[in-house]
Design a protein around this motif. Structure first.
Motif, PDB file in Angstrom:
ATOM      1  N   UNK A 147       0.829  -1.216   0.000  1.00  0.00           N
ATOM      2  CA  UNK A 147       0.000   0.000   0.000  1.00  0.00           C
ATOM      3  C   UNK A 147       0.861   1.263   0.000  1.00  0.00           C
ATOM      4  N   UNK A 148       2.046   1.209   0.627  1.00  0.00           N
ATOM      5  CA  UNK A 148       2.970   2.350   0.562  1.00  0.00           C
ATOM      6  C   UNK A 148       3.420   2.595  -0.869  1.00  0.00           C
ATOM      7  N   UNK A 194      10.248  -4.355  11.031  1.00  0.00           N
ATOM      8  CA  UNK A 194      10.714  -3.064  11.535  1.00  0.00           C
ATOM      9  C   UNK A 194      10.872  -2.061  10.398  1.00  0.00           C
ATOM     10  N   UNK A 195      11.382  -2.549   9.260  1.00  0.00           N
ATOM     11  CA  UNK A 195      11.577  -1.670   8.113  1.00  0.00           C
ATOM     12  C   UNK A 195      10.241  -1.136   7.601  1.00  0.00           C
ATOM     13  N   UNK A 196       9.206  -1.974   7.608  1.00  0.00           N
ATOM     14  CA  UNK A 196       7.880  -1.541   7.165  1.00  0.00           C
ATOM     15  C   UNK A 196       7.351  -0.414   8.051  1.00  0.00           C
ATOM     16  N   UNK A 197       7.502  -0.583   9.376  1.00  0.00           N
ATOM     17  CA  UNK A 197       7.020   0.444  10.307  1.00  0.00           C
ATOM     18  C   UNK A 197       7.790   1.747  10.122  1.00  0.00           C
ATOM     19  N   UNK A 198       9.104   1.633   9.966  1.00  0.00           N
ATOM     20  CA  UNK A 198       9.936   2.823   9.764  1.00  0.00           C
ATOM     21  C   UNK A 198       9.557   3.533   8.468  1.00  0.00           C
ATOM     22  N   UNK A 199       9.316   2.767   7.412  1.00  0.00           N
ATOM     23  CA  UNK A 199       8.966   3.366   6.125  1.00  0.00           C
ATOM     24  C   UNK A 199       7.633   4.109   6.192  1.00  0.00           C
ATOM     25  N   UNK A 200       6.676   3.584   6.959  1.00  0.00           N
ATOM     26  CA  UNK A 200       5.400   4.294   7.121  1.00  0.00           C
ATOM     27  C   UNK A 200       5.643   5.668   7.742  1.00  0.00           C
ATOM     28  N   UNK A 239      -0.407   6.514   6.946  1.00  0.00           N
ATOM     29  CA  UNK A 239      -0.942   6.003   8.211  1.00  0.00           C
ATOM     30  C   UNK A 239      -2.300   5.345   8.006  1.00  0.00           C
ATOM     31  N   UNK A 240      -3.121   5.912   7.129  1.00  0.00           N
ATOM     32  CA  UNK A 240      -4.404   5.287   6.830  1.00  0.00           C
ATOM     33  C   UNK A 240      -4.226   3.938   6.154  1.00  0.00           C
TER      34      UNK A 240
END
Length: 427
Positions: free
Chosen positions: A143-144, A271-277, A364-365
């Motif tokens: 989605x990003x 962790x990388x996914x969270x950081x990228x968001x 974030x959505x």
């Protein structure tokens, strides 16, 4: 009395109803919540045996300490909460808090359903949350990728192909090099390659972006399927046996009850996914790149007039999105089971696209949308292990049903970036 020039509040309301109609989005949703709430209270409540207890444990596995609830009473109670929430919306209340009210209705319905299903068993909530995040990672990254492309005006329907290509490249090159890190880099490059093809054909040659995305998905399925049959399947040990990333336990934080095992005991890709968001969210709103991206996605002609190179911004963002989606594909192989399987993305790219729309084109959505769909997927897995009376075929459909309901019923009218899907030709 009403003086000259004064308008009664009732007249304003009456005029609003006359103009917009009685059945606004909130009232339609309220009627749905009222019906499903009553259905939950009656069906789930009566289907639950009297005296049975639903146990929700705060652990990763069944059998730990938790919360014991009288299953029938709470199944009925949560169903009534959903119904009352719907009745309030139907009566015209909470229209300004539609999102929060919808969340209460959905959570209440899900809890009523769980009380029925878990009656006589126990459900490990921490384990469910862990699985939700794990299953949501490819959706978050996919989605990003959509956010980056569509906020700059290019529709990315090829997320499915980018995930699949990333998963294939991650497994193949990770196996050849015997390194999960090499697999991760190769996966990003594979997704970036599909992104580059999308960018060139959509931006330079003005090919219809939706049709192009579908074609690229089919192309990725065909190429990865052929190479799997030709190389991977006959030589599994050499070409389809990559090492995987281990879970990284962050000191101190991983020991926090409930939260620690969910957020701080994951692989590097999570962790990388969270950081990228976080990075993409801040970059879109706080940096020059973000300002230019949003300008190109809303008013490319005005952006061009101000000296912004519209095509360059679109090229860069679409390819960058492909790189991120490729990492999401790596989560399916070197970040999970290791081996690649035919069509293993299994529609996740389209669910990621739904998460993007559900999240209203914001990072974030999209994260929240991905977690919702990840929860539906994790829930069907857990209920299957509890020998649920609900047919397994229906449980397998849960993530896709959640996708349809979220996009069709919960999002309502949303506005995509004004130039989304519109090729830019410099005059």
């Amino acid at each position: 009395m009403v003086g000259p020039g004064q308008v009664m509040v009732s007249d304003v309301v009456a005029e609003s109803v006359a103009v917009h109609g009685f059945w606004t989005r909130s009232r339609k949703s309220g009627l749905v919540y009222l019906i499903v709430g009553l259905f939950a209270a009656v069906v789930f409540g009566l289907a639950t045996k009297a005296g049975e207890t639903a146990t929700f444990t705060l652990s990763t596995k069944p059998g730990g300490a938790g919360l014991d609830l009288p299953a029938r009473a709470f199944a009925i109670g949560f169903g009534l909460v959903c119904a009352l929430t719907g009745a309030a919306l139907l009566a015209g209340y909470f229209r300004r808090h539609f999102g929060a009210t919808t969340a209460v209705a959905i959570v209440s319905f899900v809890l009523s359903f769980l009380c029925w299903q878990v009656a006589g068993n126990d459900l490990p909530l921490v384990g469910l949350a862990q699985q939700t995040l794990f299953l949501a990672v490819p959706l978050i990254l996919g989605s990003l990728a959509g956010v980056l492309g569509e906020r700059s005006g290019v529709i990315n329907v090829a997320i499915e192909g980018q995930l699949l290509t990333g998963a294939f490249c991650g497994a193949l090159f990770g196996s050849i090099a015997a390194s999960a890190w090499v697999g991760l880099v190769a996966a990003a490059i594979g997704g970036g390659l599909i992104g580059a093809i999308l960018a060139v054909l959509a931006i330079r040659y003005l090919v219809d972006q939706v049709v192009l995305g579908v074609v690229l998905n089919v192309f990725a399925m065909g190429v990865t399927g052929y190479l799997y049959d030709r190389f991977m399947q006959p030589n599994t040990q050499a070409y389809n046996n990559p090492p995987t990333f281990p879970a990284i336990h962050i000191p101190l934080l991983a020991d926090i009850p409930v939260i620690g095992p969910v957020l701080f005991q994951n692989t590097i890709i999570t962790y990388l996914a969270i950081v990228l968001v976080v990075v993409v969210s801040l970059a879109l709103t706080k940096t020059r790149w973000g300002l230019r991206t949003r300008a190109v996605g809303e008013h490319p002609t005005a952006a061009d007039t101000l000296g912004i190179r519209v095509r360059l911004v679109r090229y860069r963002n679409v390819i960058m999105g492909g790189l991120i989606a490729g990492i999401g594909g790596a989560a399916l192989t070197v970040g999970s089971v290791g081996q690649f399987g035919k069509d293993m993305s299994n529609g996740r790219g389209f669910i990621a696209l739904a998460a993007l729309i559900f999240g209203r084109w914001s990072p974030t959505g999209a994260l929240l949308g991905a977690l919702l769909f990840g929860f539906a997927d994790a829930l069907q897995s857990n209920l299957s292990s509890l020998n649920s009376v609900v047919p397994s075929q229906f449980l397998t459909m849960l993530p896709y049903i959640a996708t349809i309901l979220a996009v069709a019923g919960l999002v309502g009218k949303v506005r995509a970036p004004a130039a989304d899907g519109k090729p830019y030709v410099k005059s």
